[in-house]
Design an enzyme around this catalytic site. Structure first.
Site, PDB file in Angstrom:
ATOM      1  N   CYS A 180      -1.706  -0.309  40.097  1.00 58.39           N
ATOM      2  CA  CYS A 180      -2.109   0.723  39.018  1.00 58.39           C
ATOM      3  C   CYS A 180      -1.308   1.978  39.394  1.00 58.39           C
ATOM      4  O   CYS A 180       0.027   1.868  39.934  1.00 58.39           O
ATOM      5  CB  CYS A 180      -3.672   1.208  39.517  1.00 58.39           C
ATOM      6  SG  CYS A 180      -4.053   1.587  41.084  1.00 58.39           S
ATOM      7  N   THR A 217      -1.345   4.730  41.415  1.00 60.53           N
ATOM      8  CA  THR A 217      -1.194   4.964  42.643  1.00 60.53           C
ATOM      9  C   THR A 217      -1.263   3.737  43.711  1.00 60.53           C
ATOM     10  O   THR A 217      -0.973   3.814  45.010  1.00 60.53           O
ATOM     11  CB  THR A 217      -2.382   6.017  43.345  1.00 60.53           C
ATOM     12  OG1 THR A 217      -3.584   5.563  43.172  1.00 60.53           O
ATOM     13  CG2 THR A 217      -2.053   7.381  42.483  1.00 60.53           C
ATOM     14  N   ASP A 265      -3.236  -2.091  35.677  1.00 60.30           N
ATOM     15  CA  ASP A 265      -3.604  -1.472  34.706  1.00 60.30           C
ATOM     16  C   ASP A 265      -2.550  -0.791  34.100  1.00 60.30           C
ATOM     17  O   ASP A 265      -1.430  -1.000  34.356  1.00 60.30           O
ATOM     18  CB  ASP A 265      -4.666  -0.274  34.910  1.00 60.30           C
ATOM     19  CG  ASP A 265      -4.339   0.938  35.590  1.00 60.30           C
ATOM     20  OD1 ASP A 265      -2.820   0.627  36.257  1.00 60.30           O
ATOM     21  OD2 ASP A 265      -4.706   1.820  35.973  1.00 60.30           O
ATOM     22  N   HIS A 304      -7.170  -9.910  67.027  1.00 60.40           N
ATOM     23  CA  HIS A 304      -7.817  -8.972  65.850  1.00 60.40           C
ATOM     24  C   HIS A 304      -9.026  -9.727  65.014  1.00 60.40           C
ATOM     25  O   HIS A 304      -9.607  -9.100  64.152  1.00 60.40           O
ATOM     26  CB  HIS A 304      -6.533  -9.239  64.724  1.00 60.40           C
ATOM     27  CG  HIS A 304      -5.421  -8.476  65.165  1.00 60.40           C
ATOM     28  ND1 HIS A 304      -5.167  -7.154  65.689  1.00 60.40           N
ATOM     29  CD2 HIS A 304      -4.179  -8.899  65.874  1.00 60.40           C
ATOM     30  CE1 HIS A 304      -4.213  -6.786  65.876  1.00 60.40           C
ATOM     31  NE2 HIS A 304      -3.350  -7.997  66.293  1.00 60.40           N
ATOM     32  N   HIS A 309      -2.010  -7.969  61.338  1.00 59.73           N
ATOM     33  CA  HIS A 309      -3.188  -7.449  61.932  1.00 59.73           C
ATOM     34  C   HIS A 309      -4.870  -7.240  61.406  1.00 59.73           C
ATOM     35  O   HIS A 309      -5.653  -7.654  61.812  1.00 59.73           O
ATOM     36  CB  HIS A 309      -3.157  -5.969  62.444  1.00 59.73           C
ATOM     37  CG  HIS A 309      -2.169  -5.857  63.735  1.00 59.73           C
ATOM     38  ND1 HIS A 309      -1.987  -4.718  64.296  1.00 59.73           N
ATOM     39  CD2 HIS A 309      -1.286  -6.853  64.250  1.00 59.73           C
ATOM     40  CE1 HIS A 309      -1.176  -4.952  65.317  1.00 59.73           C
ATOM     41  NE2 HIS A 309      -0.560  -6.019  65.255  1.00 59.73           N
TER      42      HIS A 309
HETATM   43  C1  RB5 Z   1      -4.489   5.825  35.447  1.00 56.49           C
HETATM   44  O1  RB5 Z   1      -4.089   6.787  34.829  1.00 56.49           O
HETATM   45  C2  RB5 Z   1      -4.633   5.861  36.933  1.00 56.49           C
HETATM   46  O2  RB5 Z   1      -5.812   6.657  37.254  1.00 56.49           O
HETATM   47  C3  RB5 Z   1      -4.688   4.593  37.503  1.00 56.49           C
HETATM   48  O3  RB5 Z   1      -3.785   3.961  37.373  1.00 56.49           O
HETATM   49  C4  RB5 Z   1      -4.630   4.603  39.164  1.00 56.49           C
HETATM   50  O4  RB5 Z   1      -3.699   5.603  39.700  1.00 56.49           O
HETATM   51  C5  RB5 Z   1      -5.963   5.095  40.011  1.00 56.49           C
HETATM   52  O5  RB5 Z   1      -6.224   4.881  41.091  1.00 56.49           O
END
Ligand code: RB5
Length: 144
Positions: free
Chosen positions: A64, A66, A7, A132, A97
């Protein structure tokens, strides 16, 4: 073949990882997004994970902000075992695993150098199998 997608929060990092894969002569398909304009990460996760589940691609890489949103979305899809990693040990052991087939990275969490190391070990490490497998069978049963 690797399926990749991001994203807007993971866009910049994914471009740097694509450069790394190019240097390594590793083939990939880029399922977008293609700019830093805002998009919804579940749409991208769905495209990438479909290609992994249907066997067109061996593994997926999702980016993304995070890595967490992508992993939550990816893990809703039957047959996907997605792991968010920001350390080398986890990226290695989720292959050994968990037989993880999708690696999720946070563009606002890890730098490009570390991200490339994580991708490298994730792609090079084989699943250990053995004890596993029964656990993975139980995970698969949870999907039913
Ligand atoms: C986008 O702002 C952010 O929410 C997305 O990239 C991501 O981190 C969501 O988990």
């Amino acid at each position: 073949m690797i399926a990749m997608g991001c994203d807007h929060g993971g866009y910049a990092l994914m471009q740097q990882v694509k450069d790394f894969l190019d240097e390594q002569n590793i083939s990939y398909v880029d399922y977008g997004c293609y700019s830093e304009d805002s998009v919804d990460y579940p749409d991208i996760a769905q495209k990438v994970c479909s290609e992994v589940v249907n066997g067109t691609c061996d593994k997926g890489l999702l980016f993304c902000g995070t890595g967490i949103g992508m992993s939550i979305a990816a893990n809703k899809i039957n047959g996907i075992r997605a792991a968010v990693c920001s350390d080398w040990f986890s990226a290695k052991y989720t292959r050994l695993h968990n037989d993880a087939n999708v690696l999720c990275l946070g563009g606002r969490v890890v730098g490009a150098g570390l991200a490339c190391e994580l991708v490298d070990v994730f792609l090079k490490t084989d699943y250990e199998g053995g004890r596993h497998q029964n656990r993975l069978n139980k995970i698969a049963a949870l999907e039913k």
